[in-house]
Design an enzyme around this catalytic site. Structure first.
Site, PDB file in Angstrom:
ATOM      1  N   TYR A 171     -24.052 -23.968  36.296  1.00 27.24           N
ATOM      2  CA  TYR A 171     -25.020 -24.267  37.376  1.00 27.24           C
ATOM      3  C   TYR A 171     -24.196 -24.431  38.626  1.00 27.24           C
ATOM      4  CZ  TYR A 171     -28.420 -27.225  39.870  1.00 27.24           C
ATOM      5  OH  TYR A 171     -29.344 -27.882  40.851  1.00 27.24           O
ATOM      6  N   LYS A 210     -23.862 -22.056  42.117  1.00 28.10           N
ATOM      7  CA  LYS A 210     -24.084 -22.881  43.597  1.00 28.10           C
ATOM      8  C   LYS A 210     -23.146 -22.527  44.350  1.00 28.10           C
ATOM      9  CE  LYS A 210     -28.138 -24.647  42.725  1.00 28.10           C
ATOM     10  NZ  LYS A 210     -29.439 -23.739  43.215  1.00 28.10           N
TER      11      LYS A 210
HETATM   12  C1  AKB Z   1     -29.539 -31.189  38.165  1.00 28.89           C
HETATM   13  O1  AKB Z   1     -29.351 -32.444  37.635  1.00 28.89           O
HETATM   14  O2  AKB Z   1     -29.249 -30.319  37.445  1.00 28.89           O
HETATM   15  C2  AKB Z   1     -30.104 -31.302  39.413  1.00 28.89           C
HETATM   16  C3  AKB Z   1     -29.286 -31.274  40.534  1.00 28.89           C
HETATM   17  C4  AKB Z   1     -28.773 -32.540  40.859  1.00 28.89           C
HETATM   18  O3  AKB Z   1     -28.901 -30.194  40.979  1.00 28.89           O
HETATM   19  N1  AKB Z   1     -31.249 -32.357  39.689  1.00 28.89           N
END
Ligand code: AKB
Length: 320
Positions: free
Chosen positions: A143, A147
């Site tokens: 993730y 980003k």
């Molecule tokens: C997550 O917990 O994955 C999201 C974020 C903080 O980007 N809420």
């Protein structure tokens, strides 16, 4: 007058942001982009146009942009952090492949693009407290990798092709409308549901796990204000630290207990979420957002808690 396409319109942020954008820019000027299986319902469906826009398919994006003469795209398609760890290839396809498709359409059609980044774009090497705007970004999750890549790709499209890209790094978002799914910060929403339902809350994170959080109305305002900001004042673009609340499970539990004294909490740790949370900052420094586009949050923990409890009770039809 803007013509806006929201990709990922039926998700946690999209379902509320689409309605708020319609309030501001007019119902007909904001297109709800969704994928099959996540169709819009109720007011979201009835108040304005809706189109299937799968971000992994560039033709879908281009067709919606051309059909509605879109000049601004809000790209909210993403898998949240914990889900992304289970499906890293899909997380990349949506987070990076989808962003590339969006930026290419924006380049060809002259659209501005908002793509949220996250506190997840930081990692263990990042200063943990009051994390600066410009600092080390070596995330350990897919993730976070998507980003950081997204931030860099968006800045590249601005510098190289003049595409107007802007973004904020969202903290955990708390809302009573559409629940999040698969995030590391989701516990801070789930605890309110347990409080209102009279259930014991099982907390997946250890006491002392601090993360930045924000109430959804502030987050929506941030997404709109950054896109309305005077570009001549923007030193940064992708992506601005924004901050409002930083707490651990004990702090939010004790705050909710002020209004729901019977609430009970036990710790049932989720090792994946704990590992992710331990790699994220405790709090961000949002000075640049405050200086470059006058960002200022409105909700503190107490105001958010009162509003969440009132509205969740209405939603779940529970009387106090
Ligand atoms: C997550 O917990 O994955 C999201 C974020 C903080 O980007 N809420």
């Amino acid at each position: 007058m803007k013509n806006i396409l929201v990709i990922g319109s039926t998700g946690q942020i999209g379902s509320e942001l689409t309605m708020k954008l319609r309030d501001i820019y007019g119902n007909d000027n904001v297109v709800c982009g969704y994928i099959p299986g996540a169709e819009p319902k109720g007011a979201l469906l009835e108040s304005g146009p809706a189109e299937i826009v799968d971000i992994t398919n560039p033709d879908h994006i281009a067709a919606a942009v051309k059909k509605y003469n879109v000049d601004t795209i809000y790209n909210l398609a993403a898998l949240l952090s914990a889900t992304a760890e289970a499906r890293p290839q899909l997380a990349w396809a949506i987070g990076v492949g989808g962003l590339y498709n969006t930026l290419e359409v924006a380049r060809e059609c002259g659209c501005a693009v908002f793509t949220p980044s996250s506190i997840g774009s930081f990692g263990k090497a990042t200063p943990r407290v009051k994390t600066p705007q410009d600092t080390i970004q070596r995330p350990e999750t897919i993730y976070g990798v998507t980003k950081v890549t997204g931030e860099m790709l968006s800045d590249y499209y601005t510098k190289r092709f003049g595409v107007d890209t802007r973004s904020v790094r969202f903290p955990g978002l708390i809302s009573y409308t559409t629940p999040p799914g698969g995030g590391t910060t989701d516990y801070a929403v789930d605890i309110y549901y347990s409080a209102v339902r009279g259930e014991k809350f099982k907390c997946p994170l250890k006491p002392g796990t601090f993360m930045d959080m924000m109430y959804m109305p502030d987050a929506l305002r941030a997404a709109i204000e950054i896109m309305e900001a005077d570009p001549s004042r923007l030193v940064h673009r992708n992506s601005f630290n924004i901050a409002s609340l930083s707490f651990d499970p004990e702090i939010i539990y004790n705050k909710i207990k002020e209004y729901v004294p019977d609430l009970e909490m036990e710790y049932v740790l989720d090792p994946l979420r704990q590992q992710i949370a331990d790699s994220w900052p405790d709090s961000l420094d949002d000075t640049c957002a405050r200086e470059e586009w006058d960002w200022k949050p409105q909700y503190d923990l107490d105001a958010m808690t009162k509003d969440m409890l009132v509205n969740l009770r209405k939603k779940l039809l529970v009387t106090a």
